[in-house]
Design a protein around this motif. Structure first.
Motif, PDB file in Angstrom:
ATOM      1  N   THR A 125      -4.092  96.737  59.392  1.00  0.00           N
ATOM      2  CA  THR A 125      -2.734  97.242  59.580  1.00  0.00           C
ATOM      3  C   THR A 125      -2.512  97.710  61.011  1.00  0.00           C
ATOM      4  O   THR A 125      -1.464  97.452  61.603  1.00  0.00           O
TER       5      THR A 125
ATOM      6  N   PHE B  97       5.155 102.375  48.382  1.00  0.00           N
ATOM      7  CA  PHE B  97       5.256 100.929  48.604  1.00  0.00           C
ATOM      8  C   PHE B  97       6.707 100.465  48.475  1.00  0.00           C
ATOM      9  O   PHE B  97       7.240  99.750  49.311  1.00  0.00           O
TER      10      PHE B  97
ATOM     11  N   ILE C 125       3.288  90.050  56.472  1.00  0.00           N
ATOM     12  CA  ILE C 125       2.612  91.322  56.200  1.00  0.00           C
ATOM     13  C   ILE C 125       3.042  91.862  54.838  1.00  0.00           C
ATOM     14  O   ILE C 125       2.229  92.339  54.039  1.00  0.00           O
ATOM     15  N   LEU C 126       4.326  91.777  54.566  1.00  0.00           N
ATOM     16  CA  LEU C 126       4.815  92.236  53.278  1.00  0.00           C
ATOM     17  C   LEU C 126       4.108  91.506  52.140  1.00  0.00           C
ATOM     18  O   LEU C 126       3.644  92.120  51.168  1.00  0.00           O
TER      19      LEU C 126
ATOM     20  N   MET D  12       6.322  87.292  60.770  1.00  0.00           N
ATOM     21  CA  MET D  12       5.302  88.321  60.701  1.00  0.00           C
ATOM     22  C   MET D  12       5.625  89.353  59.639  1.00  0.00           C
ATOM     23  O   MET D  12       4.773  89.733  58.822  1.00  0.00           O
ATOM     24  N   LEU D  13       6.877  89.837  59.655  1.00  0.00           N
ATOM     25  CA  LEU D  13       7.246  90.860  58.682  1.00  0.00           C
ATOM     26  C   LEU D  13       7.087  90.328  57.256  1.00  0.00           C
ATOM     27  O   LEU D  13       6.560  91.022  56.376  1.00  0.00           O
TER      28      LEU D  13
ATOM     29  N   LEU E  33       9.287  99.026  51.203  1.00  0.00           N
ATOM     30  CA  LEU E  33       9.921  97.728  50.950  1.00  0.00           C
ATOM     31  C   LEU E  33      11.433  97.816  51.151  1.00  0.00           C
ATOM     32  O   LEU E  33      12.049  96.983  51.818  1.00  0.00           O
TER      33      LEU E  33
ATOM     34  N   TRP F 142      17.947  89.160  55.150  1.00  0.00           N
ATOM     35  CA  TRP F 142      16.867  90.010  54.649  1.00  0.00           C
ATOM     36  C   TRP F 142      17.225  90.624  53.305  1.00  0.00           C
ATOM     37  O   TRP F 142      16.383  90.712  52.407  1.00  0.00           O
ATOM     38  N   ALA F 143      18.481  91.048  53.183  1.00  0.00           N
ATOM     39  CA  ALA F 143      18.860  91.747  51.949  1.00  0.00           C
ATOM     40  C   ALA F 143      18.703  90.825  50.748  1.00  0.00           C
ATOM     41  O   ALA F 143      18.174  91.216  49.711  1.00  0.00           O
TER      42      ALA F 143
ATOM     43  N   LEU G 159      12.268  98.163  54.775  1.00  0.00           N
ATOM     44  CA  LEU G 159      12.041  96.891  55.483  1.00  0.00           C
ATOM     45  C   LEU G 159      13.254  95.972  55.329  1.00  0.00           C
ATOM     46  O   LEU G 159      13.666  95.289  56.262  1.00  0.00           O
ATOM     47  N   MET G 160      13.797  95.993  54.162  1.00  0.00           N
ATOM     48  CA  MET G 160      14.860  95.046  53.892  1.00  0.00           C
ATOM     49  C   MET G 160      16.212  95.511  54.413  1.00  0.00           C
ATOM     50  O   MET G 160      17.059  94.699  54.763  1.00  0.00           O
TER      51      MET G 160
ATOM     52  N   SER H 187       4.589 101.186  53.474  1.00  0.00           N
ATOM     53  CA  SER H 187       4.160 100.392  52.325  1.00  0.00           C
ATOM     54  C   SER H 187       2.653 100.298  52.279  1.00  0.00           C
ATOM     55  O   SER H 187       2.025 100.459  51.225  1.00  0.00           O
ATOM     56  N   SER H 188       2.057 100.044  53.428  1.00  0.00           N
ATOM     57  CA  SER H 188       0.600  99.880  53.401  1.00  0.00           C
ATOM     58  C   SER H 188      -0.071 101.202  53.074  1.00  0.00           C
ATOM     59  O   SER H 188      -1.084 101.230  52.360  1.00  0.00           O
TER      60      SER H 188
ATOM     61  N   MET I 185      -1.761  86.383  61.190  1.00  0.00           N
ATOM     62  CA  MET I 185      -1.638  86.920  62.546  1.00  0.00           C
ATOM     63  C   MET I 185      -1.759  85.820  63.600  1.00  0.00           C
ATOM     64  O   MET I 185      -0.963  85.740  64.538  1.00  0.00           O
TER      65      MET I 185
ATOM     66  N   LEU J 127       6.782  98.877  57.000  1.00  0.00           N
ATOM     67  CA  LEU J 127       5.574  98.188  56.549  1.00  0.00           C
ATOM     68  C   LEU J 127       4.394  99.128  56.534  1.00  0.00           C
ATOM     69  O   LEU J 127       3.535  99.078  55.644  1.00  0.00           O
TER      70      LEU J 127
ATOM     71  N   ALA K 221      15.069  90.379  50.055  1.00  0.00           N
ATOM     72  CA  ALA K 221      14.497  91.567  49.414  1.00  0.00           C
ATOM     73  C   ALA K 221      14.893  91.624  47.955  1.00  0.00           C
ATOM     74  O   ALA K 221      14.045  91.866  47.080  1.00  0.00           O
TER      75      ALA K 221
ATOM     76  N   LEU L 141       0.724  92.769  51.680  1.00  0.00           N
ATOM     77  CA  LEU L 141       0.668  94.085  51.040  1.00  0.00           C
ATOM     78  C   LEU L 141       0.841  93.964  49.532  1.00  0.00           C
ATOM     79  O   LEU L 141       0.141  94.636  48.761  1.00  0.00           O
TER      80      LEU L 141
ATOM     81  N   LYS M  87      11.546  98.472  60.742  1.00  0.00           N
ATOM     82  CA  LYS M  87      10.881  97.517  59.867  1.00  0.00           C
ATOM     83  C   LYS M  87       9.368  97.657  59.970  1.00  0.00           C
ATOM     84  O   LYS M  87       8.656  97.663  58.961  1.00  0.00           O
ATOM     85  N   VAL M  88       8.873  97.809  61.191  1.00  0.00           N
ATOM     86  CA  VAL M  88       7.422  97.929  61.371  1.00  0.00           C
ATOM     87  C   VAL M  88       6.927  99.203  60.703  1.00  0.00           C
ATOM     88  O   VAL M  88       5.916  99.211  59.989  1.00  0.00           O
TER      89      VAL M  88
ATOM     90  N   MET N  58       8.794  87.058  64.646  1.00  0.00           N
ATOM     91  CA  MET N  58       8.917  88.418  64.101  1.00  0.00           C
ATOM     92  C   MET N  58       9.259  88.362  62.616  1.00  0.00           C
ATOM     93  O   MET N  58       8.673  89.053  61.785  1.00  0.00           O
TER      94      MET N  58
ATOM     95  N   SER O  26      -2.223  94.710  63.246  1.00  0.00           N
ATOM     96  CA  SER O  26      -0.974  93.962  63.075  1.00  0.00           C
ATOM     97  C   SER O  26       0.222  94.793  63.528  1.00  0.00           C
ATOM     98  O   SER O  26       1.188  94.245  64.072  1.00  0.00           O
TER      99      SER O  26
ATOM    100  N   ALA P 200       2.883  93.632  66.153  1.00  0.00           N
ATOM    101  CA  ALA P 200       4.309  93.627  65.825  1.00  0.00           C
ATOM    102  C   ALA P 200       5.091  94.400  66.862  1.00  0.00           C
ATOM    103  O   ALA P 200       6.185  93.993  67.274  1.00  0.00           O
TER     104      ALA P 200
END
Lengths: 500, 570, 496, 109
Positions: D73, D15, C170-171, C166-167, D19, B549-550, D22-23, D38-39, C144, D35, B553, C174, D31-32, C163, D76, D80
């Motif tokens: 959102t 945002f 969604i990102l 999905m993440l 982000l 992930w890092a 999340l990372m 961010s939204s 989705m 998000l 990102a 956005l 993480k959820v 998962m 989702s 999630a």
């Protein structure tokens, strides 16, 4: 659609349809498969001959054509003199090879796969022959590359898979080079149709000489692999792991000839007079001349029978390339005639390799002592073909060499004579020992009295085809002066190619 | 009826032996075909006598065949017909082992030899030349002498290659293609070299002694009497005699001719086998023919005379040499040797050019031709030619000596003690031909030469070298030490002996290594090389990094910043 | 009637799967299968008619409910849209047929049918959308339902992959939505036709475009943002993998192309195109290398998708200069999307057959497959031809056009990338296909005895798709013509 | 600085914060939530933009968009969370990183 056009379309599609039917029939229905295969081959031959008849009767603007729109060039077929010559060779030899292969494969596995891909290969070869433009040519050319792969690796052994990899390692990058060359050429000049005497605008030689030379190099790189030009020849000996009929039809006729045929198309019917003007055909001739000597020298050292034949093929193919590259109608006729002549002779030799391997399990030249006693018909046919390749008359190989030699003088390339002379000696040096072993050495005790009593020397489905092809090779030489002999045909073609 | 025979019917007659050869190959017709062999050359012989002069074109055959009947071709066809018939008779009388096999190759070579006398276009000539020369390998190697076979084949193959290259030039000229001066000379040189091999020209003769010695007698007779003459015919047909291009070659050719004439004689007398002596005699005799051709090349106006000389000499020599070979074998087979030796003396003195023999006439014609050689050659040849006759006399004396003193066959029961009807008939045919041919030669030139040879001047010219030779021979024989010291000093293959030994050794080693090497086993190789798989592993490590992930990102952030920066700049 | 259908075509194309989806959910497994098949069959003539209509009449606009912009939803159909709808429909049909055999009547997969139909409808809606906000919504719908499908088996790996997917999705959405907001802020409209006219060289607009691009690149899994794709595509059930690789990634790509080539033409700035082209090239190389070193078939195919996506992004640099090169790049890029869709779905379906039949998809365990399962082996091999871009496949035509475009624009290095990519594809395809012709591996034999032959529908669905991808190279001209119908001004300057 | 700009800046900051979380946060719940943050940032920007038309009545369209966005959102997020819960039951952990990428598949059942 006229009758001739229908024949043209059938000639190209029939092998593919045959392939589909063979795949659909599956592994177990041998009789049905053989029937379909033979019928398909016969239909193809009939169609090709019909188209050939129309081509022979017609002038360049009256050749049968067919096609559909595709990209900016179109997918087009045309039965012209040069094309139908190759198509007739491929079609007729396919029919003969099918009989042979039915015998050869009778105890092998994966027969449906084998015969299916075999048909695809032949269809591709005939497509290559009858392509009206470079795009269509390229499509069939690459189809041939791919369809050959399953046949090369047919036995499934690690060695076979390795041979297949080697084959692809050469063939696929070549396809890439060819693709770039074709696209580039199309961009430079607009759609490239094949036309006798060359289709490029002569003005391009002054406006874009660099591009034309680069494109020529790319095209030769692409075609040179199948034509086994040095140093692109390495796949051919490696591909000898394939079953004998594959080596016979594909590595003596369809695949390798597709390469040299492509070279002929590009040199004669695309570049035309621009080739000599830009100096590219001279360079090609030198490469071909070197390949002739190189292949022959390599063949000398091979004990493996099929490998020796393979290196011989490397050398012989360059005769065709050489003839085409020399700017002389006589030399071109020699090269094109050799397309047919070499096909008949080399297919006989590979048939022999298969028949001998099946019957007495001999794979190496050094195991051939006295084989002539054990398999007289087979070895007689082989010997005839071999002396033909060496260039001994009246077998057809001489006829092409003859035209080539005179043509090289006509083209002002006297050095070619030396190449031909040295090559003849080398060819004799690697073929005559085989003949010598077969006929003049003491046979193994069990071979001394010929085939077992009341029994032929092998599966007749294999022996008869090779006798026929040897006879064809002889007849093409003896009757070279007849109107429809390949040599005369090639001279007519060469006449069309040199309006300049 | 005969006059309407088109020339190509004659060609077909020449190819009758081809049918016999085919018959020998098929099990069903084998025995009949073998018996027909003695008749195979007769149609060609008939054609030589009956077919009128003329040319006809057979377009469909090969690359277009030109059948041509003229005096030269007719002479060679007749010569070949006689010799092949005699040889076939002798082969029937004393069949070699595997007679059918032998007959097949014999007939094939015969077909080529007879047919090449009828055609004048280079491609067809080459075709029949090859049809003759290559099957002859089987004849040379028939008794199992591999070394001789190898030598014959090597020279033949190189000769064929040189010939085809030379014919490219000739053929190109026939197509109307302009040859430059260089290419034209190269063509002539190639033809000289190629046909030179066939006639055992000096330096190119390496195959001849060993092959003549190795071949069964019938084959040797055909080879020496007829097949090697095809080389002469080739030179006559294709050299640009009478034209300016050839002039530069005249001197060289004459020099080679002189060299061969002397070399053959000198090396020949040192030999210990009769057949080898005959071979060196051939080398020497061909040297004489070569001299005539050289003279014709050097002086274009002499060419026609040179052609006549070469033809006459070839016919004379062919018949005599064949008779010598067969007589030698007859002598070897019999315990009562003297009749055979006496019979052999006839062709022997003919070769030496004794008066009243064909040799005298042949030498006369030759002398007429060389007498017109340009410049200093004229004088030199005047002196040298009689000396060669001395050499020939010596050679023949050596030959007869060897035949007469040879030990009797070890086991008389295994070989015929008398020649038998067929064998004797074969020999008689040849002896008769040697005696009669030039006297019945159907041309004004020949009749003129025959008459001229009977004048006192020429009689003396013919006799003195023979006398001198005989005296020398007797002297040598009397001083026995010389014979012992020089006999066998030079091996049959002379200057080529080391080369042949090397080739034999190499072949032996190759055979041994093949016998001892097991069949190669296929070794499976890994999919990718070691370096390749290490790189792939490294790529795998990197990819795990990308999956984190890092990393993702950071990448997304970096991309955003990059694009925003680009946006701001834009 | 016919006329009514003709007028309502754009709506019908979307409505048929959207109607079928809840029905399939409500009526349960047995009916769900039949409803899906009916919907798939019904969609075929609709998609074909849509394409034919576009060819005849040019761009179509359909105002949903008669509202019209700016508040209403407009459906817009040009050549690009019609092509994408067509390929979705065709692939959808064969995936449906395949899924019938693959999932059978098993109750635990009952949600496949509604989710799949829902995904199908969302894709159609996405392709037909006329405004960028609606595109956002469709993008989310697609994501989705796709995520749900990935997790369908409820296996651990699948859930984790879902998962991740999905993440990321969604990102990406956005990012996209943020861009939409900025665009609206700058220009006051989200309707693409309006934007096309008002958009100008504006920093905010470009920043918005940059953000949207990042989001879409993420959703398309362009290197180096492909981290979610291989696990998701390889762990999903095979029919789902097929749809994901063939169609779903093309959804976000579609939007990206719309934005850059169609809407933002005046703002096209070479920097971004080059960045996208470079990333695409890297994806081709990197994805191919990774595909080559995989041990499992589906993983290999997934990485192949990473590589093939790279080709799509070569469209951007090649199209920038306009002229004939742009037209060729346009045709080549979109044609590649089409042929890749057919071939990749065939590959995944074939891989699924192998997996279902032999219980594993280890590549070194597939020796002799051409004897065990000739149809499947053939399907995989033929699909591989398109991956390599060899004639007569559709991939060849696409690459032909790309090479053409790169030579025309003088940027020959893209041609080098295209050719190299083809060779690398050959390396990984033949790594799999080669052993098909080899000797059998023992465990394959055993599994074969246990599993028995696969339903012919599965095998032939893959084969038909592969053959489709293959013959596209010869009969593809009508499709190329369709792609050029009402093409963006940038590329329509010259028609071939 | 106008109100729109302020909203845009704050929204953008949110945002980026989301982000970042999340990372960097391995836990799925984080993480959820990230998000969601961010939204929210994106919605901030949208709401701010509604002012751009000027006058007393803001542009309704961005509001409609925000509403739609919230719906998306929320659903989702719900999905999630359900997924995260399921992952927790299956694996005993709710964290996610590269190590989780496992490429095996065998069709259950």
């Amino acid at each position: 659609m006229t009758w001739e056009t229908t024949a043209l379309v059938i000639a190209v599609t029939a092998p593919f349809v045959t392939a589909v039917l063979i795949f659909a029939l599956g592994e177990r229905r041998d009789a049905a498969r053989s029937g379909v295969n033979l019928a398909g081959a016969a239909l193809t031959v009939a169609a090709v001959v019909t188209a050939a008849g129309a081509a022979v009767a017609g002038a360049p603007d009256a050749y049968p054509t067919a096609g559909i729109a595709l990209l900016d060039i179109g997918f087009g077929l045309r039965a012209d003199l040069l094309g139908v010559l190759f198509a007739v060779i491929a079609g007729v030899l396919w029919l003969i090879t099918t009989v042979y292969a039915i015998g050869y494969m009778s105890r092998a596995s994966d027969r449906a796969r084998f015969f299916g891909f075999f048909s695809v290969c032949v269809g591709s070869a005939i497509g290559i022959a009858l392509s009206a433009n470079l795009l269509t040519f390229f499509i069939f050319y690459e189809t041939l590359t791919l369809a050959t792969y399953p046949l090369v690796v047919h036995s499934g052994t690690p060695a076979a898979l390795k041979g297949g990899r080697t084959y692809l390692t050469y063939a696929l990058p070549a396809g890439g080079a060819l693709a770039v060359g074709v696209v580039w050429l199309n961009l430079l000049t607009g759609p490239v149709e094949f036309a006798a005497g060359g289709s490029l605008d002569p003005a391009l030689a002054t406006t874009h000489p660099g591009s034309l030379v680069a494109i020529f190099a790319l095209l030769m790189l692409g075609l040179g692999v199948k034509a086994a030009l040095f140093p692109l020849h390495g796949w051919l000996p490696a591909a000898m792991v394939a079953p004998a009929p594959v080596s016979a039809l594909l590595h003596a006729v369809a695949v390798v000839k597709a390469g040299v045929f492509g070279i002929a198309r590009v040199v004669l019917e695309v570049y035309g007079p621009l080739g000599p003007e830009l100096g590219v055909t001279q360079a090609l001739a030198v490469v071909a001349g070197f390949t002739i000597i190189f292949g022959s020298v390599r063949a000398l050292a091979q004990d493996d029978f099929k490998k020796r034949l393979a290196f011989s093929t490397v050398a012989q193919l360059s005769y065709i390339t050489l003839g085409v590259a020399l700017a002389s109608p006589i030399a071109v006729a020699g090269g094109i005639a050799h397309l047919a002549h070499h096909a008949a002779m080399k297919i006989t030799m590979f048939f022999t390799a298969g028949a001998v391997a099946e019957e007495v399990k001999a794979y190496r030249v050094s195991e051939f002592d006295g084989l002539g006693r054990r398999m007289p018909l087979t070895m007689a046919a082989f010997s005839l073909a071999a002396i033909g390749i060496v260039g001994v008359p009246p077998v057809a190989g001489f006829t092409s060499k003859w035209l080539l030699g005179i043509g090289s003088i006509d083209a002002g390339s006297g050095w070619v004579i030396a190449v031909l002379g040295i090559s003849s000696v080398l060819n004799a040096a690697y073929f005559f020992p085989i003949i010598h072993r077969a006929w003049f050495r003491t046979p193994k005790p069990e071979w001394a009295h010929g085939p077992a009593a009341g029994r032929p020397e092998g599966d007749m489905r294999m022996i008869v085809p090779l006798v026929i092809t040897a006879a064809i090779g002889l007849a093409m030489g003896v009757f070279a002066g007849m109107d429809l002999s390949p040599a005369s045909w090639a001279q007519t073609i060469a006449g069309w190619e040199f309006p300049w | 009826m005969v006059t309407i025979l088109p020339a190509w019917m004659a060609l077909a007659a020449a190819l009758v032996p081809l049918l016999v050869a085919a018959g020998c190959a098929l099990p069903a017709t084998r025995d009949v075909a073998r018996r027909m062999l003695v008749f195979a050359a007769l149609p060609a012989l008939a054609a030589a006598v009956l077919v009128p002069d003329g040319t006809s074109q057979i377009d469909w055959l090969f690359v277009g065949t030109l059948v041509d009947f003229d005096a030269t071709g007719r002479a060679f066809l007749a010569l070949s017909g006689v010799i092949w018939t005699a040889a076939a008779l002798y082969a029937a009388a004393h069949p070699p082992q595997r007679p059918t096999w032998f007959s097949g190759w014999f007939a094939l070579a015969m077909a080529g030899n007879l047919a090449l006398c009828c055609v004048t276009d280079p491609a067809s000539f080459y075709t029949f030349f090859a049809m003759m020369a290559l099957p002859a390998y089987a004849l040379v190697a028939h008794e199992g002498d591999r070394s001789a076979g190898r030598a014959y084949m090597a020279f033949t193959v190189v000769g064929e290659a040189l010939l085809v290259c030379g014919f490219f030039v000739v053929g190109a000229a026939a197509f109307g293609i302009e040859l430059g001066p260089v290419l034209g000379s190269v063509g002539i040189g190639l033809l000289l070299a190629a046909f030179g091999i066939k006639i055992g020209a000096f330096g190119l003769h390496g195959w001849m002694p060993v092959s003549y010695a190795a071949a069964p007698t019938a084959a040797a007779a055909a080879l020496a009497g007829s097949m090697s003459k095809a080389g002469v015919l080739g030179l006559l047909r294709f050299l640009p005699g009478g034209e300016r291009e050839g002039v530069a070659f005249g001197a060289v050719v004459m020099a080679f001719g002189v060299a061969a004439a002397f070399y053959g004689a000198i090396v020949g007398v040192m030999q210990t086998k009769p057949k080898v002596v005959l071979a060196y005699s051939s080398i020497s005799q061909f040297g004489l023919i070569t001299i005539a051709l050289g003279a014709g090349l050097a002086e274009p106006v002499v060419w026609l005379l040179a052609v006549t000389a070469a033809t006459v000499y070839a016919v004379h020599h062919g018949l005599a040499k064949a008779a010598l070979f067969i007589g030698e074998d007859i002598a070897a087979r019999t315990t009562r040797r003297w009749p055979a030796v006496v019979g052999l003396a006839l062709p022997a003195v003919a070769l030496a050019g004794a008066p009243l023999t064909s040799g005298a006439v042949a030498k006369l014609v030759l002398k007429e031709a060389t007498g017109l050689a340009p410049g200093a050659w004229h004088g030199a040849l005047e002196t040298l030619l009689p000396v060669t006759a001395v050499g020939t006399t010596l050679l023949m004396a050596r030959f007869l000596y060897l035949v007469a003193t040879r030990k009797a066959p070890d086991a008389p029961g295994t070989r015929a003690t008398a020649p038998g009807m067929l064998g004797a008939g074969s020999w008689m045919l040849l002896l008769a031909a040697v005696t009669a041919t030039l006297w019945v030669w159907p041309s004004a030139d020949a009749r003129y030469a025959v008459e001229k040879s009977l004048t006192a001047h020429y009689l003396w010219l013919a006799v003195w070298p023979i006398l001198l030779g005989c005296i020398a021979a007797v002297a040598v024989w009397a001083a026995g030490t010389m014979t012992r010291r020089f006999a066998g000093a030079i091996p049959p293959a002379d200057m080529y002996a080391p080369v042949l030994r090397l080739a034999d050794g190499a072949a032996e080693r190759r055979d041994r290594s093949v016998r001892e090497t097991p069949a190669p086993q296929a070794v499976p190789t890994p999919v990718a090389g070691r370096a390749g798989s290490a790189l792939l592993d490294r790529a795998g490590v990197f990819e795990i990094g990308f999956l984190a992930w890092a990393t993702a990102a950071s990448a997304a952030g970096a991309l955003t910043v990059l694009l925003l920066l680009l946006a701001a700049r834009g | 009637m016919a006329e009514w259908i003709a007028r309502q075509l754009p709506a019908l194309v979307v409505l048929v799967p959207f109607t079928a989806a809840p029905l399939a959910y409500l009526l349960g497994t047995g009916f769900g299968r039949q409803i899906a098949l009916i919907s798939a069959l019904l969609s075929q003539p609709l998609a074909i008619l849509l394409a034919v209509t576009v060819v005849r009449e040019g761009e179509l606009r359909y105002e949903v409910g008669g509202w019209g912009g700016p508040l209403g939803i407009d459906l817009v159909v040009d050549g690009f849209t019609a092509v994408m709808v067509l390929v979705t429909t065709v692939v959808g049909l064969f995936v449906t047929v395949y899924a019938l055999g693959y999932f059978g009547n098993r109750e635990r997969y009952r949600f496949f049918w509604p989710l799949w139909l829902f995904l199908w409808g969302s894709l159609h809606a996405l392709f037909l959308s006329g405004d960028i906000f609606n595109l956002y919504v469709c993008l989310e719908l697609v994501s989705m339902s796709a995520v749900a499908l990935v997790g369908l088996t409820l296996r651990r790996e699948a859930l984790v992959a879902a998962m991740r997917y999905m993440l990321a999705a969604i990102l990406g959405s956005l990012f996209y939505l943020l861009g939409v907001a900025l665009i609206y802020g700058a220009f006051g409209s989200v309707d693409m036709q309006t934007l096309r006219e008002v958009v100008r060289s504006d920093t905010t607009g470009q920043a918005a475009l940059a953000l949207m691009t990042v989001g879409l690149v993420l959703k398309t899994a362009l290197f180096p943002l492909h981290f979610w794709l291989p696990p998701a595509h390889s762990n999903a059930p095979s029919p789902v993998s097929a749809v994901l690789s063939a169609l779903v990634v093309k959804g976000s790509f579609y939007i990206l192309v719309r934005l850059w080539v169609d809407v933002a033409e005046p703002m096209a700035f070479p920097g971004v195109s080059t960045v996208l082209g470079v990333l695409g090239s890297t994806a081709i190389i990197w994805g191919s290398i990774q595909a080559f070193r995989q041990q499992r078939l589906k993983m290999l195919v997934a990485y192949s998708t990473v590589a093939q996506i790279g080709y799509l992004f070569l469209l951007f640099p090649l199209v920038t200069g306009g002229g004939q090169a742009a037209a060729d790049a346009w045709m080549g890029g979109i044609f590649h999307a089409v042929s890749h869709a057919l071939a990749k779905s065939a590959m995944f379906l074939a891989a699924g057959t192998v997996l279902a039949r032999f219980g594993h998809d280890r590549i070194d365990g597939l020796g002799g497959l051409s004897r065990r399962a000739p149809v499947t082996a053939m399907a995989f091999g033929l699909a591989g031809v398109t991956m390599m871009g060899l004639p007569p496949s559709g991939g060849f035509v696409a690459k032909w056009q790309m090479i053409r475009a790169s030579i025309e624009s003088g940027e020959w290095w893209w041609a080098a990338v295209v050719v190299t990519g083809g060779l690398l594809a050959a390396a990984y395809v033949f790594r799999v296909v080669g052993p098909f012709f080899g000797r059998e591996v023992d465990d394959l034999d055993d599994a074969d005895l246990n599993a028995g032959p696969s339903p012919w529908t599965m095998e032939s669905a893959a084969l038909v798709l592969a053959i489709g991808a293959l013959v596209l190279g010869i009969v593809g001209q009508p499709l190329l013509d369709l792609i050029m119908v009402s093409a963006p001004a940038l590329v329509a300057g010259v028609t071939p | 600085m106008s109100q729109t700009d302020l909203y845009t800046l704050v929204g953008s900051a949110l945002f980026v914060i989301g982000l970042y979380a999340l990372m960097t946060r391995p836990h799925l719940l984080h993480k959820v939530l990230a998000l969601n943050i961010s939204s929210s940032g994106v919605f901030f920007v949208l709401v701010g933009i509604a002012r751009r038309v000027g006058g007393p009545v803001p542009d309704p369209l961005p509001h409609a968009m925000v509403l739609t966005g919230i719906v998306v959102t929320v659903s989702s997020t719900a999905f999630a969370l359900a997924l995260a819960k399921r992952i927790y039951t299956e694996t005993g952990t709710a964290a996610l990183d590269a190590a989780d990428v496992d490429v095996g598949e065998s069709l259950g059942g």
